[in-house]
Design an enzyme around this catalytic site. Sequence first.
Site, PDB file in Angstrom:
ATOM      1  N   THR A   1     -10.302  70.577  38.444  1.00 48.75           N
ATOM      2  CA  THR A   1     -10.309  69.140  38.168  1.00 48.75           C
ATOM      3  C   THR A   1      -9.449  68.763  36.954  1.00 48.75           C
ATOM      4  OG1 THR A   1     -12.372  69.554  36.999  1.00 48.75           O
ATOM      5  CG2 THR A   1     -12.556  68.557  39.167  1.00 48.75           C
TER       6      THR A   1
ATOM      7  N   PRO B   1     -13.156  70.722  51.446  1.00 49.67           N
ATOM      8  CA  PRO B   1     -11.859  70.056  51.669  1.00 49.67           C
ATOM      9  C   PRO B   1     -11.759  68.723  50.931  1.00 49.67           C
ATOM     10  CG  PRO B   1     -13.247  70.014  53.658  1.00 49.67           C
ATOM     11  CD  PRO B   1     -14.106  70.471  52.527  1.00 49.67           C
TER      12      PRO B   1
ATOM     13  N   LYS C   1      -2.328  72.049  49.535  1.00 47.36           N
ATOM     14  CA  LYS C   1      -3.705  72.555  49.400  1.00 47.36           C
ATOM     15  C   LYS C   1      -4.641  71.573  50.098  1.00 47.36           C
ATOM     16  CE  LYS C   1      -7.201  73.015  45.780  1.00 47.36           C
ATOM     17  NZ  LYS C   1      -7.476  72.839  44.348  1.00 47.36           N
TER      18      LYS C   1
ATOM     19  N   ILE D   1      -6.155  68.815  36.048  1.00 41.33           N
ATOM     20  CA  ILE D   1      -4.942  67.988  36.174  1.00 41.33           C
ATOM     21  C   ILE D   1      -5.342  66.554  36.524  1.00 41.33           C
ATOM     22  CG2 ILE D   1      -2.800  67.643  37.486  1.00 41.33           C
ATOM     23  CD1 ILE D   1      -2.572  70.635  37.801  1.00 41.33           C
TER      24      ILE D   1
ATOM     25  N   VAL E   1       3.334  71.071  15.320  1.00 46.11           N
ATOM     26  CA  VAL E   1       2.623  70.333  14.274  1.00 46.11           C
ATOM     27  C   VAL E   1       1.891  71.372  13.430  1.00 46.11           C
ATOM     28  CG1 VAL E   1       0.704  68.735  13.859  1.00 46.11           C
ATOM     29  CG2 VAL E   1       2.336  68.282  15.711  1.00 46.11           C
TER      30      VAL E   1
HETATM   31  C1  LIG Z   1      -8.694  80.467  34.755  1.00 48.66           C
HETATM   32  C2  LIG Z   1      -8.314  79.040  34.683  1.00 48.66           C
HETATM   33  C3  LIG Z   1      -7.773  78.450  35.793  1.00 48.66           C
HETATM   34  C4  LIG Z   1      -7.484  77.100  35.801  1.00 48.66           C
HETATM   35  N1  LIG Z   1      -7.059  76.540  36.923  1.00 48.66           N
HETATM   36  C5  LIG Z   1      -6.872  75.229  36.945  1.00 48.66           C
HETATM   37  C6  LIG Z   1      -6.452  74.612  38.130  1.00 48.66           C
HETATM   38  O1  LIG Z   1      -6.277  75.260  39.147  1.00 48.66           O
HETATM   39  N2  LIG Z   1      -6.248  73.281  38.141  1.00 48.66           N
HETATM   40  C7  LIG Z   1      -6.462  72.535  37.031  1.00 48.66           C
HETATM   41  O2  LIG Z   1      -6.269  71.315  37.104  1.00 48.66           O
HETATM   42  N3  LIG Z   1      -6.861  73.105  35.882  1.00 48.66           N
HETATM   43  C8  LIG Z   1      -7.084  74.414  35.816  1.00 48.66           C
HETATM   44  N4  LIG Z   1      -7.508  74.982  34.675  1.00 48.66           N
HETATM   45  C9  LIG Z   1      -7.739  74.171  33.484  1.00 48.66           C
HETATM   46  C10 LIG Z   1      -6.453  74.024  32.734  1.00 48.66           C
HETATM   47  O3  LIG Z   1      -5.896  75.265  32.401  1.00 48.66           O
HETATM   48  C11 LIG Z   1      -6.585  73.318  31.418  1.00 48.66           C
HETATM   49  O4  LIG Z   1      -7.597  72.397  31.444  1.00 48.66           O
HETATM   50  C12 LIG Z   1      -5.241  72.657  31.143  1.00 48.66           C
HETATM   51  O5  LIG Z   1      -4.305  73.674  30.877  1.00 48.66           O
HETATM   52  C13 LIG Z   1      -5.303  71.785  29.956  1.00 48.66           C
HETATM   53  O6  LIG Z   1      -3.986  71.315  29.724  1.00 48.66           O
HETATM   54  P1  LIG Z   1      -3.597  70.812  28.315  1.00 48.66           P
HETATM   55  O7  LIG Z   1      -2.165  70.430  28.373  1.00 48.66           O
HETATM   56  O8  LIG Z   1      -4.573  69.824  27.834  1.00 48.66           O
HETATM   57  O9  LIG Z   1      -3.782  72.103  27.363  1.00 48.66           O
HETATM   58  P2  LIG Z   1      -2.902  73.405  27.345  1.00 48.66           P
HETATM   59  O10 LIG Z   1      -2.469  73.786  28.681  1.00 48.66           O
HETATM   60  O11 LIG Z   1      -3.688  74.386  26.527  1.00 48.66           O
HETATM   61  O12 LIG Z   1      -1.617  72.975  26.531  1.00 48.66           O
HETATM   62  C14 LIG Z   1      -1.686  72.685  25.144  1.00 48.66           C
HETATM   63  C15 LIG Z   1      -0.272  72.517  24.663  1.00 48.66           C
HETATM   64  O13 LIG Z   1      -0.298  72.127  23.302  1.00 48.66           O
HETATM   65  C16 LIG Z   1       0.686  72.866  22.623  1.00 48.66           C
HETATM   66  N5  LIG Z   1       0.301  72.988  21.210  1.00 48.66           N
HETATM   67  C17 LIG Z   1      -0.765  73.626  20.705  1.00 48.66           C
HETATM   68  N6  LIG Z   1      -0.752  73.561  19.378  1.00 48.66           N
HETATM   69  C18 LIG Z   1       0.339  72.832  19.036  1.00 48.66           C
HETATM   70  C19 LIG Z   1       0.912  72.423  17.796  1.00 48.66           C
HETATM   71  N7  LIG Z   1       0.360  72.764  16.629  1.00 48.66           N
HETATM   72  N8  LIG Z   1       2.031  71.686  17.810  1.00 48.66           N
HETATM   73  C20 LIG Z   1       2.625  71.348  18.991  1.00 48.66           C
HETATM   74  N9  LIG Z   1       2.139  71.712  20.198  1.00 48.66           N
HETATM   75  C21 LIG Z   1       1.011  72.445  20.201  1.00 48.66           C
HETATM   76  C22 LIG Z   1       0.719  74.214  23.310  1.00 48.66           C
HETATM   77  O14 LIG Z   1       1.932  74.868  23.101  1.00 48.66           O
HETATM   78  C23 LIG Z   1       0.547  73.808  24.753  1.00 48.66           C
HETATM   79  O15 LIG Z   1       1.773  73.533  25.353  1.00 48.66           O
HETATM   80  C24 LIG Z   1      -7.728  76.334  34.635  1.00 48.66           C
HETATM   81  C25 LIG Z   1      -8.220  76.938  33.481  1.00 48.66           C
HETATM   82  C26 LIG Z   1      -8.529  78.276  33.509  1.00 48.66           C
HETATM   83  C27 LIG Z   1      -9.109  78.883  32.278  1.00 48.66           C
END
Ligand SMILES: Cc1cc2nc3c(=O)[nH]c(=O)nc-3n(C[C@H](O)[C@H](O)[C@H](O)COP(=O)(O)OP(=O)(O)OC[C@H]3O[C@@H](n4cnc5c(N)ncnc54)[C@H](O)[C@@H]3O)c2cc1C
Length: 489
Positions: free
Chosen positions: A327, A77, A59, A329, A165
């Site tokens: 942003t 970019p 990308k 990741i 959890v």
């Molecule tokens: C439309 C859209 C597009 C996006 N595109 C991008 C992108 O291109 N690039 C980018 O960097 N970000 C992107 N994001 C943002 C990104 O999706 C989130 O910020 C990111 O997924 C956050 O990751 P995380 O692991 O913190 O949370 P999540 O991905 O929500 O993961 C949370 C984890 O915690 C686990 N969990 C929850 N409760 C429990 C429990 N009780 N016990 C054990 N495990 C539990 C879940 O199973 C899950 O695996 C996008 C978001 C949206 C809405």
Amino acid sequence: MTASYLKAALGDDVALTLVAPGETAAPPDETSLGDLAQFFDVLQRAEEDWMPACDATYKLAVRFQDFSRPRHHFYLPFEQMPQADGFPLTEWWLRMQPSGRFDRDCFVAAWLCDAQRSPRHTPGPTPGQDAARPPYGYHLDAQALTRYLTAYAVERGVHHLTDEVHDVRLDARGWIDHVMTARHGAVDGDLFIDCTGTRGLLLRRALKVPFVSYQDTLPGDSMVTLRVDADMKAHGIPPYTAITAQAAGWTYSIPLLTRIATGYVYAQEYCTPQEAERTLREAAGPEAAGAPATHTTLSFGRSLHAWKHNCVAVGAAAGRVQPLQATAISYVHHALQQLAPLVAPVAQAVRSGGPHTDLQEHYNTALAQELDAARDLSTLHYLGAARQDTQFWRDAQTCPLPDALAQAIERWRVRPPGTEHQPGPKGLPQHAHTSILLGTGALALPPSTALSPLDDRAARQEFAALKQRAQTLVKTLPTQYDYFSQISA
Ligand SMILES: Cc1cc2nc3c(=O)[nH]c(=O)nc-3n(C[C@H](O)[C@H](O)[C@H](O)COP(=O)(O)OP(=O)(O)OC[C@H]3O[C@@H](n4cnc5c(N)ncnc54)[C@H](O)[C@@H]3O)c2cc1C
């Protein structure tokens, strides 16, 4: 990401337990900023190893479509802005405008994106041949990345409990004593890292850290997504994420090696889920016909603090913004870079009962600033969008502005942002604000008066050299589709 990075960075100095359920619904995020390569450097994993496992492609930029007017696009970019006589080229561009497009005049990457080029000639380090290539990020399958990183962490000794959890127990001080899992009972520890996404199970729910909403400045509370199995040979693999303004929000399209990930982020006040799905399917084309749609509601904002007592939230549990720049990741990566050196001393301090207030305050301020800066940059797309054709866009342009952004805009009316230090989200280039303002087109930026006494010869040479470099690269680099086909052949 957290378990693998901390294991790679800390080795056996700390014992790590990862509590994670098995495969869950695929998260939507599938692109990264340019600095993900540094994350894999810490893990000592080369592109050739992790990219195929994650269906990943390169990308070079984000392409924003129709934000200014129909059929208009511009690129943001990862490439740094060239300079002439000590001024960013965009400043000169405002004075000289060699062509109508600032992105093609100022960035090699815009040419490569238009021509769907790979940023690399060949895989692996090839000094010389690839030296002129602009920096890049990645598109990747987030679920595959999760599998890859979990396997990496487990191979190196992270204790993985496939579990959930369901309760968080506090001690007499109100700190986390242990978490209760469904099948493995109590799991205790010195430091608890909350990676439960927007649920914020440990930090927000158990430790009651308040949530600061961004919803008033970032319209959009819903999303529908599709995973489209597409003929990538026919489509090509564009080296950019495409973001297209729609009637009530925006759609994204992320090309992977074998499919396209696409979604529509919209506001329910202006669009029903059925309308949103119809819009997304039309945008995705006939290949999306059989793909099941996933509908989700969204909330954007951050925890007031990412770290309280013996709990640090990473990722969406700490906060998230609209993914216009993808942003998230990077935000996780930067949090881990700061957290890793603190884990052992903090765990030690927790064991001896003393809090680490200075470290904590510094960490919380840095993380909050990074997320607020990402929020401000996303807000700029709505404010800056010149389109007025739907109520959503008319209303979006009158959303209240965060104070720091409102002040910055007043300064930019006099002096373009390229000349001042504008704190932005890490991982994005310094020119991000300028590029969005020039690309969306609503805020007229004046040429800087500081250039008036200067001869423009150096700038003319720089514009010409950049064009020459871009044309050579377009001629010599393979398309991204051909590049990956050669590798897998
Ligand atoms: C439309 C859209 C597009 C996006 N595109 C991008 C992108 O291109 N690039 C980018 O960097 N970000 C992107 N994001 C943002 C990104 O999706 C989130 O910020 C990111 O997924 C956050 O990751 P995380 O692991 O913190 O949370 P999540 O991905 O929500 O993961 C949370 C984890 O915690 C686990 N969990 C929850 N409760 C429990 C429990 N009780 N016990 C054990 N495990 C539990 C879940 O199973 C899950 O695996 C996008 C978001 C949206 C809405």
